[in-house]
Design an enzyme around this catalytic site. Structure first.
Site, short mmCIF file in Angstrom:
data_model
loop_
_atom_site.label_atom_id
_atom_site.label_comp_id
_atom_site.label_asym_id
_atom_site.label_seq_id
_atom_site.Cartn_x
_atom_site.Cartn_y
_atom_site.Cartn_z
N ASP A 1 6.24 62.32 -36.85
CA ASP A 1 7.63 61.88 -36.89
C ASP A 1 7.94 61.52 -38.34
OD1 ASP A 1 10.20 61.22 -36.27
OD2 ASP A 1 9.72 59.93 -34.58
C1 NOJ Z 1 12.99 60.29 -36.28
C2 NOJ Z 1 13.07 60.43 -34.79
O1 NOJ Z 1 12.17 59.52 -34.16
C3 NOJ Z 1 12.74 61.83 -34.30
O2 NOJ Z 1 12.98 61.90 -32.94
C4 NOJ Z 1 13.56 62.83 -35.06
O3 NOJ Z 1 13.30 64.13 -34.57
C5 NOJ Z 1 13.21 62.72 -36.53
N1 NOJ Z 1 13.55 61.39 -37.01
C6 NOJ Z 1 13.93 63.77 -37.37
O4 NOJ Z 1 15.24 63.47 -37.48
#
Ligand code: NOJ
Length: 758
Positions: free
Chosen positions: A292
């Site tokens: 993430d």
């Molecule tokens: C953080 C989020 O937790 C995740 O779900 C997302 O895909 C990413 N950022 C990218 O934006």
């Protein structure tokens, strides 16, 4: 001029032309493996690490930005030291970035472009929690298909969706992005979404790669606070959290994303058991794992790594393949390999996974396949809107309908439409709205006006505002708690109307990432407004727009009709009007329990019995002394404008062994006056196990349509596989003994019969 010579040469060594046109050959697993190996063999360590690096394209930041400036990023792209980018939006922009790689780097390995396409790209569909309430898997696959096409029209070939975190806590803001509290239902949605995004062939220009996220346990954050610690044991991990991920893996999802949380002391990003042993080992899944956003360096904050370098070491060894905007892999992996701290085999494995997905997507054949302006020219947004309306109306859940206020009768001549969300064209777009335009939804007021026609007087008043000031993805939302200046007009409108449609709930930016709340009551002055209007006109149909279950106990006791309408996207107001006026008979069922009080959270139907489930005589049993322990509206619940009567369950035999199956059948009759759809739900309870078992678990469902007076016999086959769970032996197996089979229209009102597994 493009120069493919090095790659072509290496692939010819493998005896296979990289540019074979036949798509069957392209997606043949054996051929892909040969190609992957051939490319890998040509790469330097620096180039390999490059494949594991993902840069943000600077648009739509969804977390803290990396330390690199644009110039450095560009220079690294040209050197082929980047494997993927996110948030680069438009065919021109992705083409431009791809060109940097293709025209400058040695290996010319195409980029893959990711984006959070969560519930639509431009045409916005219901938020996932809402869409799951339709229980209509075909419809969900269709909206994913359209999301894929609109994404490709904008240069995107990889979505960070579906989010399949089991979510049992309404305080957690990201519950809106989930499919709710149930493992089986979430797994079914995962399969539908993966199919919708990826189609049958990842190399098809109109499909995109999907991501099963967040692996794992992110939805069970302590106290519903985003990013918080997760305290679950193996029993919940294996029986509740992991199955939807296994479903997605089996459905062929191309990528996984890990999660920000720790479980039992180990951050998921550094969790080898989850990533290497379970996902890539036991499940034999061969896609790649993206971290993430910044979750690799965040292991420094978690306190398991002293610096980025150690974080990179932990992450790669644990099986995190790609570093999303963390800047840890690009700065440390080469040195870690040279120092012997990271085995080159782990790098090779990660690179192969990334290359495999790129080959499967046909990117080596044509790196610009997904940056084709022709795709946009062929899109009919009008057709997509029709699908959005269909998905939206199916997602609406009728929670209460006393005095048959709904559907609105044709004799009604005046309707007051009141509330801060009544004419809000933005909140229905919801959070995680991709390129859904601000203020582009059909508001409830607009929908009602066009459905009611000229003979009905619509008396609108906003009553109060909800979110005030600037609203955006990253900034906190300010709620109006003082301005009552709109109350008097609302009261006046309610007084002079036959009935009131009151539109309350949440601002779109009250739920979503980083939007956890300790209170889930109607925010701001909404409750006060509702009670003020109720004093002058009791004929209220309350329409709720929200991304999480709300505490609506007062409304449940006082308001005659309640419609749960989530954030339904582009066509929201039209879909709501379809239900209010009875053009569509509501068929949605809650994918999540609505509590009586926030103090019950986390609340879910498939709880354990405990050693003290009840006691009529004194207080020493598992309950609250100030509120009932069950849900206000349980999982699976939803009314219709007609009534369904369930007969008794018949079972083909009272016993089965592991090789046999059983059939359970129940007659369902429409005893009302209009045609309707019902989701018939099957639950099982394993009465005695080597570990404690939930009081019931959803194991199947079927949607049926019934004309007035019509009866259908609905049958489910019980297989031994459905009786399996992760037992005290730490494996998936069934255990002999008695099981209750329960069938009904929600998780509470069920008919029951018992059988044994011998
Ligand atoms: C953080 C989020 O937790 C995740 O779900 C997302 O895909 C990413 N950022 C990218 O934006």
């Amino acid at each position: 001029m493009r120069n493919y010579s090095l790659l072509t040469l290496c692939l010819l060594c493998g005896g296979i032309s990289l540019f074979a046109q036949n798509s069957k050959i392209q997606s043949s697993v054996k051929n892909v493996e040969t190609k992957v190996d051939s490319v890998l063999a040509m790469m330097t360590l620096e180039e390999k690490v490059g494949q594991l690096v993902q840069y943000n394209g600077s648009w739509d930041l969804t977390g803290p930005a990396s330390e690199l400036d644009g110039k450095q990023k560009e220079s690294n792209l040209k050197k082929g030291l980047v494997g993927s980018m996110l948030n680069v939006l438009s065919v021109d922009a992705t083409r431009e970035a791809q060109k940097m790689i293709m025209e400058n780097s040695r290996m010319k390995i195409p980029l893959i472009f990711g984006y959070d396409v969560i519930h639509g790209y431009k045409t916005i569909f219901p938020v996932p929690l809402g869409e799951t309430a339709s229980w209509d898997l075909e419809a969900m696959e269709k909206t994913a298909r359209i999301s894929a096409i609109e994404s490709v029209a904008n240069g995107i070939n990889w979505t960070f969706s579906p989010m399949i975190d089991i979510s049992r806590d309404a305080r957690w803001g990201r519950i809106m992005e989930s499919s709710g509290e149930d493992t089986y239902l979430t797994g079914q949605v995962a399969i539908a979404k993966v199919k919708g995004y990826q189609g049958d062939d990842l190399a098809d220009q109109l499909t995109i790669a999907a991501t099963a996220k967040h692996f794992a346990g992110y939805g069970l954050a302590e106290a519903g606070r985003d990013y918080n610690t997760v305290n679950i044991g193996e029993n919940v991990l294996h029986n509740v959290v992991l199955p939807p991920f296994k479903d997605a893996a089996d459905a062929g999802v191309a990528t996984f994303m890990n999660s920000f949380n720790e479980i039992d002391g180990i951050p998921s990003t550094g969790n080898k058991t989850l990533q290497r042993d379970i996902l890539k080992g036991a499940w034999n899944w061969d896609g790649f794992m993206v971290s993430d956003w910044g979750s690799i360096p965040e292991m420094i904050n978690h306190g398991v790594a002293k610096d980025k370098k150690q974080a990179a070491e932990i992450a790669i060894n644990a099986g995190s393949d790609m570093d999303m905007e963390g800047g840890a892999y690009e700065t440390s992996l080469v040195a870690l390999v040279n120092e012997g701290k990271v085995d080159i085999a782990n790098i090779n494995d990660a690179v192969k996974r990334v290359l495999r997905v790129k080959f499967m997507m046909g990117l080596f054949e044509d790196p610009y396949r997904y940056s084709d302006p022709k795709v946009a020219k062929n899109i009919s947004y009008k057709e997509h809107e029709a699908v959005a309306r269909d998905a939206a109306k199916k997602s609406i859940v009728l929670l209460k309908n006393e005095s048959s206020l709904l559907p609105i009768k044709s004799s009604v001549r005046s309707i007051a439409v009141i509330g801060p969300l009544a004419d809000d064209k933005d909140s229905p777009i919801g959070n995680w709205r991709a390129q859904g335009e601000a203020n582009s939804a059909v508001s409830v007021l607009e929908g009602i006006k066009s459905a009611a026609g000229k003979n009905v007087k619509i008396n609108y008043a906003q009553g109060t505002t909800l979110g005030v000031g600037e609203r955006s993805f990253l900034m906190p939302l300010e709620i109006n708690k003082t301005d009552r200046s709109g109350f008097s007009k609302a009261i006046e409108m309610a007084k002079k109307s036959e009935m009131v449609v009151m539109v309350l709930g949440e601002d779109a930016f009250q739920s979503g990432e980083g939007r956890s709340q300790a209170s889930i009551k109607l925010a701001g002055l909404q409750q006060e407004l509702l009670e003020a209007v109720f004093k002058v006109n009791k004929n209220i149909a309350l329409v709720l727009l929200n991304g999480r279950p709300l505490e609506i106990t007062w409304s449940a006791e006082n308001i005659p009709s309640i419609v749960e309408a989530w954030f339904l996207g582009t066509e929201s107001g039209n879909a709501i009007a379809d239900v209010l006026f009875g053009t569509y008979n509501p068929s949605g069922k809650l994918p999540v329990s609505f509590p009586r009080s926030v103090g019950q959270e986390p609340l879910y139907y498939n709880q354990k019995n405990t050693g003290r489930p009840s006691n009529a005589e004194h207080v020493t049993y598992s309950h609250y002394t100030d509120v009932a322990k069950d849900a206000l509206y349980p999982f699976g619940f939803g009314l219709s404008y007609t009534t369904f009567k369930y007969g008794d369950i018949a079972i083909s035999s009272e016993a089965m062994n592991a090789e046999e199956t059983l059939t359970v059948t129940i007659p369902v009759t429409n005893i009302g006056k209009v045609a309707g759809k019902e989701v018939v739900q099957l639950y099982l309870h394993d009465l005695v196990g080597t570990t404690t078992r939930p009081v019931k678990e959803l194991k199947g469902f079927e949607m049926i349509s019934l004309q007035p007076g019509e009866t259908k016999n609905v049958s489910f086959t019980i297989t031994e596989k459905m009786l399996q769970y992760y037992t005290a032996n730490k494996k998936w197996e069934s255990e002999v003994g008695d099981f209750d089979v329960m069938i009904g229209g929600n998780s509470k009102d069920l008919k029951k019969i018992t059988f044994s597994l011998n």
